[in-house]
Write an enzyme that holds these catalytic residues in place. Structure first.
Site, short mmCIF file in Angstrom:
data_model
loop_
_atom_site.label_atom_id
_atom_site.label_comp_id
_atom_site.label_asym_id
_atom_site.label_seq_id
_atom_site.Cartn_x
_atom_site.Cartn_y
_atom_site.Cartn_z
N GLU A 66 0.83 -1.20 0.00
CA GLU A 66 0.00 0.00 0.00
C GLU A 66 0.86 1.25 0.00
O GLU A 66 1.98 1.24 0.50
CB GLU A 66 -0.91 -0.01 1.24
CG GLU A 66 -1.94 -1.13 1.15
CD GLU A 66 -2.82 -1.25 2.38
OE1 GLU A 66 -2.46 -0.68 3.44
OE2 GLU A 66 -3.85 -1.92 2.30
N CYS A 83 -0.59 6.59 10.02
CA CYS A 83 0.58 5.83 10.44
C CYS A 83 0.18 4.60 11.23
O CYS A 83 -0.61 4.67 12.16
CB CYS A 83 1.45 6.74 11.29
SG CYS A 83 2.98 5.96 11.78
#
Ligand code: SF4
Length: 348
Positions: free
Chosen positions: A95, A336
């Site tokens: 990704e 994150c």
């Protein structure tokens, strides 16, 4: 048709491409042309590289393979952030994330499929390790995300899946393709490597000629807490990490960022914040506080805005340059620690 021993062109960094072209009897400037076709112009195959001699295009088609990653899925956040899943020729899926800010575009790219570090707050860490990515596979993520936004990436961050310093050579090769004027043309200072604290990688980076930016995911300056949150970092203790970072600043004159994901009741306590201030105090660094994003199954809770402001104020009082990161893409799990390996079996 390429033969069965054909080289994946994405596995070659710039010196590797130069060596391959030299072996084919080509002058040095062909490397620049090839890099531009591969990473700036996204040529679908060697035949499309019309300013290369026909015989060279034929030789490249015979000895090399060129397969762009295919898009598996795009998710769009309400704040403009987009998350992408790409599948490479061997079926591996990774990704990347595109984060637009005004006329700038930051691309967070993966350096490995999966990760061995096992950080407890990270979805990738829980998915296990699949393989290292090639330099070209990193550069393609950045080019393709830029193309989807209709703009050139201004910044790229090795902060997606993987620990970049456990794939050091390929990551540096990928960054150099991104930096190359023939490739993506992103200035070295706008290219960031984010490590969990792999000391040999930090030492090695300090000897590189480019001004790449370094970020270290700290998340706790208390050894026992860090060992628990980031078990893969145990062999590089905090005392040694701090010494290494101070050496890095002295060698390079550059200021690393310490990323600190604040987790309520975990690392936002007075003892934790004091330890952070002791770790970051007295040398040239920048602390980036990131109120943690919820990851299902981890139980991590986000501290209140008041607590985040208190921690920032305390660090600032200690003379430490501090910022609080504005989160992006939380609604599509693009923040994150939220990139997952759920696509890797190809089940979508
Ligand atoms: S936070 Fe980074 S180093 Fe830790 S497991 Fe996730 S991808 Fe790996």
């Amino acid at each position: 048709m390429p033969d069965s021993t054909a080289v994946d062109i994405a596995s070659l960094d710039t010196p590797g491409l130069a060596a391959a072209l030299e072996a084919l009897g080509q002058p040095a400037y062909r490397t620049r042309q090839l890099v531009a076709w591969l990473y700036a112009r996204l040529a679908p195959d060697f035949e499309a590289m019309t300013d290369l001699p026909a015989a060279l295009r034929e030789a490249l088609s015979e000895y090399c393979t060129l397969t762009h990653p295919t898009l598996v899925e795009t998710q769009r956040s309400a704040d403009g952030t987009r998350k992408y899943a790409w599948r490479f020729a061997d079926g591996t899926v990774v990704e990347s994330v595109g984060i637009p800010t005004g006329d700038r575009l930051t691309v967070c790219f993966s350096t490995q499929a999966g990760c061995v570090m096992g950080c407890t707050f990270c979805a990738t860490g829980r998915g296990g390790f699949v393989r290292n990515l090639h330099p070209g596979e990193m550069a393609w993520q950045v080019t393709l995300v830029g193309r989807d936004f209709g703009m050139r990436a201004s910044n790229a961050v090795a902060m997606g899946q993987g620990e970049p310093f456990l794939n050091y050579e390929a990551t540096l090769g990928g960054l150099r393709l991104m930096r190359s004027k023939d490739g993506l043309g992103i200035g070295a200072r706008h290219l960031t490597i984010s490590t969990s604290g792999v000391i040999p990688g930090i030492e090695r980076l300090s000897t590189e000629p480019e001004q790449f930016t370094l970020a270290v995911s700290l998340h706790s300056a208390v050894q026992a807490t860090r060992d628990r949150l980031m078990p893969g970092t145990r062999r590089w203790p905090l005392v040694a990490l701090r010494d290494t970072l101070i050496d890095y600043t002295q060698r390079t004159g550059r200021r690393p960022t310490l990323e600190f994901a604040l987790i309520a009741g975990e690392n936002d306590t007075p003892a934790e914040v004091t330890a952070l201030a002791d770790f970051a105090g007295g040398w040239m660094c920048h602390v980036n506080l990131i109120p943690v994003n919820p990851v299902p199954g981890t139980g991590a809770a986000r501290p209140t805005d008041v607590r985040v402001a208190e921690v920032a104020a305390l660090l600032t009082r200690r003379g430490i340059e501090t910022s609080v990161r504005v989160e992006r893409g939380t609604d599509i799990d693009a923040a994150c620690g939220q990139l997952t390996q759920r696509h890797r079996t190809g089940s979508g």
